[in-house]
Design a protein around this motif. Sequence first.
Motif, PDB file in Angstrom:
ATOM      1  N   SER A  65       0.827  -1.204   0.000  1.00 39.68           N
ATOM      2  CA  SER A  65       0.000   0.000   0.000  1.00 39.68           C
ATOM      3  C   SER A  65       0.864   1.258   0.000  1.00 39.68           C
ATOM      4  O   SER A  65       1.819   1.356   0.756  1.00 39.68           O
ATOM      5  CB  SER A  65      -0.888   0.012   1.242  1.00 39.68           C
TER       6      SER A  65
ATOM      7  N   ASP B 130      -9.421  -5.464   2.105  1.00 42.49           N
ATOM      8  CA  ASP B 130      -9.646  -4.265   1.287  1.00 42.49           C
ATOM      9  C   ASP B 130      -9.280  -3.013   2.072  1.00 42.49           C
ATOM     10  O   ASP B 130      -9.457  -1.901   1.596  1.00 42.49           O
ATOM     11  CB  ASP B 130     -11.088  -4.196   0.780  1.00 42.49           C
ATOM     12  N   LYS B 131      -8.774  -3.204   3.289  1.00 40.18           N
ATOM     13  CA  LYS B 131      -8.338  -2.035   4.050  1.00 40.18           C
ATOM     14  C   LYS B 131      -6.832  -2.117   4.301  1.00 40.18           C
ATOM     15  O   LYS B 131      -6.314  -3.172   4.662  1.00 40.18           O
ATOM     16  CB  LYS B 131      -9.086  -1.968   5.380  1.00 40.18           C
TER      17      LYS B 131
ATOM     18  N   LYS C  99     -10.458  -9.795  -3.199  1.00 41.66           N
ATOM     19  CA  LYS C  99     -11.641 -10.394  -3.825  1.00 41.66           C
ATOM     20  C   LYS C  99     -11.530 -11.923  -3.891  1.00 41.66           C
ATOM     21  O   LYS C  99     -12.525 -12.619  -4.034  1.00 41.66           O
ATOM     22  CB  LYS C  99     -11.823  -9.850  -5.236  1.00 41.66           C
TER      23      LYS C  99
ATOM     24  N   ALA D 145      -6.052   3.378   4.327  1.00 44.08           N
ATOM     25  CA  ALA D 145      -6.875   3.578   3.135  1.00 44.08           C
ATOM     26  C   ALA D 145      -7.782   2.382   2.933  1.00 44.08           C
ATOM     27  O   ALA D 145      -7.540   1.302   3.465  1.00 44.08           O
ATOM     28  CB  ALA D 145      -5.989   3.757   1.901  1.00 44.08           C
ATOM     29  N   ARG D 146      -8.832   2.625   2.180  1.00 44.23           N
ATOM     30  CA  ARG D 146      -9.700   1.528   1.792  1.00 44.23           C
ATOM     31  C   ARG D 146      -9.656   1.426   0.275  1.00 44.23           C
ATOM     32  O   ARG D 146      -9.573   2.440  -0.415  1.00 44.23           O
ATOM     33  CB  ARG D 146     -11.126   1.802   2.281  1.00 44.23           C
ATOM     34  N   ILE D 147      -9.682   0.213  -0.216  1.00 44.48           N
ATOM     35  CA  ILE D 147      -9.675   0.038  -1.665  1.00 44.48           C
ATOM     36  C   ILE D 147     -11.102   0.219  -2.157  1.00 44.48           C
ATOM     37  O   ILE D 147     -11.988  -0.548  -1.792  1.00 44.48           O
ATOM     38  CB  ILE D 147      -9.148  -1.355  -2.059  1.00 44.48           C
ATOM     39  N   ARG D 148     -11.289   1.253  -2.960  1.00 46.99           N
ATOM     40  CA  ARG D 148     -12.622   1.475  -3.535  1.00 46.99           C
ATOM     41  C   ARG D 148     -12.825   0.537  -4.708  1.00 46.99           C
ATOM     42  O   ARG D 148     -13.868  -0.070  -4.868  1.00 46.99           O
ATOM     43  CB  ARG D 148     -12.725   2.922  -4.031  1.00 46.99           C
ATOM     44  N   ALA D 149     -11.807   0.468  -5.531  1.00 43.08           N
ATOM     45  CA  ALA D 149     -11.898  -0.413  -6.700  1.00 43.08           C
ATOM     46  C   ALA D 149     -10.500  -0.898  -7.031  1.00 43.08           C
ATOM     47  O   ALA D 149      -9.522  -0.186  -6.820  1.00 43.08           O
ATOM     48  CB  ALA D 149     -12.474   0.359  -7.878  1.00 43.08           C
TER      49      ALA D 149
ATOM     50  N   ASP E  69      -7.925   2.114  -6.886  1.00 45.68           N
ATOM     51  CA  ASP E  69      -8.510   3.389  -6.502  1.00 45.68           C
ATOM     52  C   ASP E  69      -8.674   3.348  -4.981  1.00 45.68           C
ATOM     53  O   ASP E  69      -9.432   2.543  -4.446  1.00 45.68           O
ATOM     54  CB  ASP E  69      -9.869   3.533  -7.204  1.00 45.68           C
ATOM     55  N   TYR E  70      -7.906   4.203  -4.287  1.00 46.58           N
ATOM     56  CA  TYR E  70      -7.928   4.177  -2.822  1.00 46.58           C
ATOM     57  C   TYR E  70      -8.787   5.311  -2.275  1.00 46.58           C
ATOM     58  O   TYR E  70      -8.726   6.433  -2.780  1.00 46.58           O
ATOM     59  CB  TYR E  70      -6.530   4.380  -2.250  1.00 46.58           C
ATOM     60  N   GLU E  71      -9.519   5.012  -1.236  1.00 46.37           N
ATOM     61  CA  GLU E  71     -10.102   6.083  -0.433  1.00 46.37           C
ATOM     62  C   GLU E  71      -9.136   6.280   0.725  1.00 46.37           C
ATOM     63  O   GLU E  71      -8.981   5.395   1.579  1.00 46.37           O
ATOM     64  CB  GLU E  71     -11.485   5.652   0.089  1.00 46.37           C
TER      65      GLU E  71
END
Lengths: 279, 164, 794
Positions: free
Chosen positions: C48, C117-118, C76, C53-57, C147-149
């Motif tokens: 990372s 995903d985090k 996934k 961060a969280r993975i948006r996509a 795409d990270y949030e």
Amino acid sequence: MAVKVFFNPASPQEAVRLMYEQPGRGAYLAGGTDLLCSPEWPDFVVNIRGLLATLAQEAGELVIGAAATISRIAAWQALSEADDGLMQSCARGFASEQIRNMATVGGNLASAVPSADFATPLLALEAQCVIQAPEGQRTIPLEGFFAGPHQSVLDRELLLKIRLPLPSAGVRTEFLKIGRNPGDIATINVATLLELECDKIQKARIALGAVAPTPIRAYAAEEFLAGKPASDENIQRAADLAREAVQPISDQRASADYRRQMSMVLTRRALQRCLGRNQ
Amino acid sequence: MSLRTRETIKLKLKINGEDNCFAILPGDRLSTVLRREGYLSVKTGCYTGDCGTCTVLLDGQPIVSCLMLAAQAQGSSLTTVEALAQGSELHLLQKAFLDEGAVQCGFCTPGMLLSALALLRRVPHPSEEQVREAFSGNLCRCTGYERPVRAVLKAAAATEESSK
Amino acid sequence: MSNSGEQQFRVVGRNLWRVDGRQLVTGAPAFSDDYPQRGMLIGKLLGSPHAHARIRAIDTSRAQDLPGVHAVLTYKDVPKARGPIGRRTDLFNRVPYTRAGQDYPEPSPWDYFLLDDKMRHIGDRVAAVAAESEEVADQALKLIQVDYEVLPAVFTPEEALKTGAPVIHNEPDVIYVKDPQRNVCSGVDVQVRDVQAGFAQAELVLEHSYYSQRVQHAQMELHTAISYFDEHERLVVICSTQVPFHLRRQLARALGLSIGRIRVIKPRIGGGFGGKQEMVIEDICAALTVATHRPVRLELSRFEDLTAARSRHPMRIRVKTGLKRDGTLIANEMIALVDAGAYGSHSPTVPTNTGNKNLPRYRCPNVHYQFEAVYTNLPVSGAMRGYGTPQGSFALECQMDEAAEAIGMDPVEFRLKTTVRSGDLDELSPRIYEVGSSDSAEIEGWPIASCGLQECLQRGAEASGWSEKRQAYAAYNADKPLIRKGIGMACLSQGSGVAGIDQANATIKLNEDGSVILFIGAADIGTGGDTVIAQIVAEVLGLDLEEVIVYAADTDLVPFDSGAYASSTTYVSGNAALNAANRVKADILKIAAELLEVAQAELRLADHQVIAAQADKRLSLQEVTMHATYVLKEQIEHTASFVSPVSPPPFAAQFADIEVDSETGQIRVVEFVTAVDAGTIVNPPLAIGQVEGGVAMGLGQALIEELVFDERGRPLNKGLIDYKIFKATQMPKFKTILVETYEPTGPFGVKAIAEIPIDGPAPAVANALKHAIGTRVFELPLTPERVLRALDKM
Ligand SMILES: Cc1cc2nc3c(=O)[nH]c(=O)nc-3n(C[C@H](O)[C@H](O)[C@H](O)COP(=O)(O)OP(=O)(O)OC[C@H]3O[C@@H](n4cnc5c(N)ncnc54)[C@H](O)[C@@H]3O)c2cc1C
Ligand code: FES
Ligand code: FES
């Protein structure tokens, strides 16, 4: 990403021609100790290891081939006799045995990092850089060689050799470096050179590394000392002027404040040692 | 360009006295080629010239093989630790390392042995300081260097004995 | 070698070549990476770029399409378990687990997922790739689009504890976390009697806060694993681990395989120091093998190893001490705020040691120890040599020097007066291990059977020239010279394994020529454990060391062992081997007794012979073993276990003689003396090597080592070029004194030695610095800048 083509030119001219003519991003490869550490490798390399390694004594000057290794420079007696052991002393604190056997002085300068150890002694010795361009050779003083962090004036040109005017007999020099441990990249390094006449300083050269975007000379300090007696007060004043000449940054090795302070301390110490006063 | 379009290079070099010819890629590090060809005494611990576990002797001089492209070694002569023992008879340095407890995890050991070998060839009777300087490019996280340094001094003294 | 009145040993206590010595000095295949498999793919991890961060996509299609790529795994591929675990439709199921290699059930939080995903620190696993070459794998990583949030992040325990701070583990399925909403991972609060009452009685109360930084193992061999399915469809993992059996169990959980389908092989290890007491990469490497059905090799880069594997827990420790003017300690309190990093790992246990391996060293009636380990968005703090003890010893030993100074007593004198002796009780440890019952006075203390600390202090002081230098340097420094001189010391205690927990087994199979095959689960991580255990067996059976053939740390071949940690190998695994050897010996003697027609009790086994002294009869060992094999048709083989009810502490005193450049702030360590009581020493050069290596690492922590991060949590140490460890050219002169005591519970009287030497350098150098410049530096490392600030010169 990966080196796709490896060229072994037979001459400096061919090396430069390849650099200009080949498609993609290219780099000269000497000792490899900087280039191969970088995460992004070029598309092609032009190997100059062993191509420009001559050490020669010519009329009134010493000539160092850009691809001469640090080990060979350290062992070159003519040089250490002429420069009062300055370059040798720099080599002694440089990296490690293995790296000294590979790294070249040309690579050290061409990488143009502010901490490059050989930049300061060579600045103090007023070295001239001989550069091979496609259209021919040109010579510039080392002072004009660095353009910024990781930037020199070279544009795909090849640094061919370094010419050192012979210092006057009896010159005194000193190299000092602070690192976190022996052989570390310099937190700061200083090279000084004094020409003396009956306790009076005829000429002073002071160069500092890792305290500004490029290795620098402390001109004001040098000018101040010229023609002055080598008193403790004058030395201290010059050291203070050196401190004023620097513009350091803070990084993982040290803070800007520490570097500023050490510019003064190391300059004073180096000058005092040139005068045989051990500090 | 992809991997397949890249031209391989024929690399000729002497390793431990034997002539070799390998097919290499332009960007192969010397350390990678040596390990691929079975010289497993060559370790890697950083690929940045700091640890010295990839040390080999190039024309007698210690270098770090991770920071040299294999293609640059064309025509040269290399020594790795595989060359030290004669059959089952260990080299004086290897014995001294074991006698003195200079081997802990052993990962740094091949590199240290080669640095020591190069030193003893150059300076048969080194001072302690010279031995330490010879190890300036060999990191060891286990021993604190004291035992390896003593081992080299001991091997040097033993050479003196046997040559008397 | 002297050994407190016990019998003379043949093999134990001798300077013998290590059993793996020839292999290591010849550079023969030895380490994980030396065992490549046919058709092996290269595994690589995408780390990372954000601290939180969280993975948006995430789009892996371009990477997957790259020729030569065989698998790209993301969260996934590890779907949240909706059905029962083991659902056939998914390759993996999302189960929380811990990667800290400890006994089951682990005391650690289960707060980790194979892929999530985090992202909780820079370098946290985003994706994993298996490809045909390193280059293709690297290319594939670059083609993964994420795409990270980006979430707000916290980088100190203080920030993480503030109300409204981002919650690092807010996922619902983590378990065993103390207080996830407050970011508190773990904590302990225990008291012996009443410190408040103690402070009230004291004539003098001192209170200071000490900081230990984040340092890293920097072992020379990187984390490396090779996994593959063997010809029986069993998953084999060759890796540099200190805990093969725990690793096998945790792998089974992480991958949803049965334990019996997994084989973990630990070859030689290029240094562990605790960093490999953890499943840092093996789970993901094996997952790539499961996904591709191909052998996969995964090796961290030095950058990943330094900045995204494990490191030592940074701690801020407040110490409050109450004492009398005559030097009697009344109350000692330590309160530690611990940076756990992004995952729980060893955080419940490491800071426990910070208190209980240090405070019991002093005779003091009222003791309070408390810690809170707090999650931050920095790399995971894990096990590292000393396991929490060095942070505590830095704080406590500096504090004890302050205490001595406050009452005008010499620091060595003060320790001689205040430290424990044989027969004293450790009252804190039982309270920690029976949390909740802390202030009840009824808990029995653990007796300290063997304690050579007094002798360590005396002999160490003598060898270092303590008294003379202490005075001479003070006089010399009075004129404020450029180079100041100082001498400082610290005394230390550690443990030998984890009491009641660590378990070892050993199997010994006798060959018909009298030589033996020894199967041990113990994981020699370069400490020489295999050699020392083999020496113990050789000693019992009257064999030469070469006649003990060691097979170690292959979960298919050897009996269970907890692994190499807590300095346990010689003590715990050594005891198991000793027990097995004694049983084999009993069988040999029994057969010999029948052959010689004498009572078994009259027989002795020594130097390849069974001797009946009285009857003046003897048999060669081989005659007995040939008889057993071919006449009696018996295979002599025994397995024995050992679980220690106690963890006998080794003790040490360490002395640092230093020079300080008062203009540059640089410290040079001139001489370093260690006097250590580790019971009987089985192999002196190996033991001394452990001390010297530990000191070198400790000096690094004292002076130059630190992982540093910028304001966004990005590591500034790009590699070993910026993570400095001690070099041969900067080592001090060593003096090491082995103070031998006899630990009645250890094999041949041994205790542990691997960890204790690292505990003293930081406090000893810090105390020497105070002696040299007159001011204390409370934070590690003791950098030139901190020294200059202490001197008021910056
Ligand atoms: C472990 C380690 C320790 C180090 N310690 C030090 C130290 O103490 N002090 C110090 O100053 N540095 C140190 N360095 C950095 C490095 O070794 C030096 O900068 C070295 O001199 C570089 O020379 P090289 O021949 O290896 O350069 P290369 O890596 O071959 O080249 C460096 C760069 O210069 C270019 N280049 C090389 N030669 C020429 C030429 N003739 N003309 C034009 N361009 C050229 C290359 O294209 C490349 O971009 C260290 C490096 C390592 C890995
Ligand atoms: S791998 Fe070459 S020096 Fe570390
Ligand atoms: S013996 Fe382990 S690194 Fe040197």
